[in-house]
Design a protein around this motif. Structure first.
Motif, PDB file in Angstrom:
ATOM      1  N   THR A  20      58.326  69.686  40.286  1.00 55.68           N
ATOM      2  CA  THR A  20      59.461  69.345  41.160  1.00 55.68           C
ATOM      3  C   THR A  20      60.659  70.287  41.018  1.00 55.68           C
ATOM      4  OG1 THR A  20      60.289  67.758  39.540  1.00 55.68           O
ATOM      5  CG2 THR A  20      58.861  66.897  41.299  1.00 55.68           C
ATOM      6  N   LEU A  21      60.576  71.268  40.148  1.00 53.76           N
ATOM      7  CA  LEU A  21      61.661  72.242  39.997  1.00 53.76           C
ATOM      8  C   LEU A  21      61.603  73.345  41.050  1.00 53.76           C
ATOM      9  CD1 LEU A  21      61.691  72.576  36.116  1.00 53.76           C
ATOM     10  CD2 LEU A  21      63.268  71.274  37.554  1.00 53.76           C
TER      11      LEU A  21
ATOM     12  N   ASP B 150      57.442  67.005  36.098  1.00 51.39           N
ATOM     13  CA  ASP B 150      58.727  67.459  35.555  1.00 51.39           C
ATOM     14  C   ASP B 150      58.927  68.956  35.785  1.00 51.39           C
ATOM     15  OD1 ASP B 150      56.627  67.924  33.724  1.00 51.39           O
ATOM     16  OD2 ASP B 150      57.966  67.853  31.996  1.00 51.39           O
ATOM     17  N   VAL B 151      57.843  69.716  35.871  1.00 49.69           N
ATOM     18  CA  VAL B 151      57.902  71.145  36.160  1.00 49.69           C
ATOM     19  C   VAL B 151      57.695  71.403  37.655  1.00 49.69           C
ATOM     20  CG1 VAL B 151      56.774  73.378  35.757  1.00 49.69           C
ATOM     21  CG2 VAL B 151      57.138  71.797  33.845  1.00 49.69           C
TER      22      VAL B 151
ATOM     23  N   THR C  53      53.459  62.384  35.471  1.00 49.97           N
ATOM     24  CA  THR C  53      54.907  62.349  35.591  1.00 49.97           C
ATOM     25  C   THR C  53      55.541  63.483  34.793  1.00 49.97           C
ATOM     26  OG1 THR C  53      54.832  59.964  35.826  1.00 49.97           O
ATOM     27  CG2 THR C  53      56.953  60.920  35.249  1.00 49.97           C
ATOM     28  N   GLY C  54      55.042  63.703  33.580  1.00 49.67           N
ATOM     29  CA  GLY C  54      55.586  64.743  32.719  1.00 49.67           C
ATOM     30  C   GLY C  54      54.500  65.639  32.172  1.00 49.67           C
ATOM     31  N   SER C  55      54.905  66.800  31.703  1.00 47.86           N
ATOM     32  CA  SER C  55      53.974  67.726  31.077  1.00 47.86           C
ATOM     33  C   SER C  55      53.542  67.188  29.724  1.00 47.86           C
ATOM     34  CB  SER C  55      54.623  69.094  30.923  1.00 47.86           C
ATOM     35  OG  SER C  55      54.935  69.619  32.199  1.00 47.86           O
ATOM     36  N   CYS C  56      52.395  67.634  29.254  1.00 45.84           N
ATOM     37  CA  CYS C  56      51.788  67.102  28.039  1.00 45.84           C
ATOM     38  C   CYS C  56      51.046  68.241  27.350  1.00 45.84           C
ATOM     39  CB  CYS C  56      50.820  65.991  28.469  1.00 45.84           C
ATOM     40  SG  CYS C  56      50.109  65.041  27.170  1.00 45.84           S
TER      41      CYS C  56
ATOM     42  N   ILE D 208      61.253  71.408  27.305  1.00 48.71           N
ATOM     43  CA  ILE D 208      60.499  70.241  27.747  1.00 48.71           C
ATOM     44  C   ILE D 208      60.206  69.450  26.479  1.00 48.71           C
ATOM     45  CG2 ILE D 208      58.291  69.444  28.681  1.00 48.71           C
ATOM     46  CD1 ILE D 208      58.170  72.085  30.232  1.00 48.71           C
TER      47      ILE D 208
ATOM     48  N   ALA E 292      57.573  67.211  25.211  1.00 50.94           N
ATOM     49  CA  ALA E 292      56.218  66.864  25.658  1.00 50.94           C
ATOM     50  C   ALA E 292      55.446  66.067  24.616  1.00 50.94           C
ATOM     51  CB  ALA E 292      55.451  68.136  25.988  1.00 50.94           C
TER      52      ALA E 292
END
Length: 180
Positions: free
Chosen positions: A115-116, A112-113, A44-47, A93, A95
């Motif tokens: 989908t930009l 999160d990245v 879902t999100g960058s880490c 971000i 993270a």
């Protein structure tokens, strides 16, 4: 985020999509360094890795629960900015830290990245190609073949042999799409 694009090609079919990624600390020192990022549409999100936290001297802004493939855990979250290949940048971000350093990459590039912009992966002629651009410029629909004709950039257009959107039950070509 700057408007730009990049394409990375790999000989053969690869199981991991990796790119060199510049990570910038948002601290007063503005330290930056290049790391290897794994593109992960399942995240879902960058880490980021603990190594990035340590090398860039990042300071956590919050701590909260995260869900990973191995279950729920608590993690500190760190503010960063990243620059992808060819200068495609993503500012600020927040993270969390992930445990994946032994797998050969330093960060996950998550949805999160991704989908930009527009993200595509192909495996043509035994070559894996990752292409990304931002901002999003068109719908890529392999069924409607909008990727072939640049004039067709709307995924909601009705094909001639599809049912008409007016609800008549007729094919579009025999209804609202009928030539006059």
């Amino acid at each position: 985020m700057a408007g730009d694009a990049f394409t990375i090609k790999h000989k053969g079919i690869v199981s991991r999509l990796l790119t060199e990624t510049m990570v910038l600390a948002t601290t007063a020192e503005h330290i930056s360094k290049k790391y290897i990022g794994l593109w992960d549409t399942g995240a879902t999100g960058s880490c980021i890795s603990q190594r990035i936290v340590d090398e860039l001297k990042l300071v956590a802004v919050t701590r909260r629960e995260i869900i990973t493939p191995s279950g729920k855990s608590e993690s500190d979250f760190y503010p960063i900015s990243i620059v992808l290949p060819n200068g495609v940048g993503v500012k600020l971000i927040i993270a969390p830290v992930g445990e994946f350093e032994i797998q050969g990459f330093d960060m996950l590039i998550g949805m999160d990245v991704i989908t930009l912009g527009d993200f595509a992966v192909t495996h043509f002629n035994n070559e894996t190609t990752l292409s990304f651009r931002t901002p999003s410029m068109t719908c890529i629909d392999f069924v409607k073949k909008s990727y072939i004709d640049p004039k067709i950039n709307d995924c909601d257009k009705v094909g001639r042999n599809e049912l008409c959107q007016c609800g008549s039950g007729k094919k579009h070509k025999h209804c609202c799409g009928k030539r006059q």
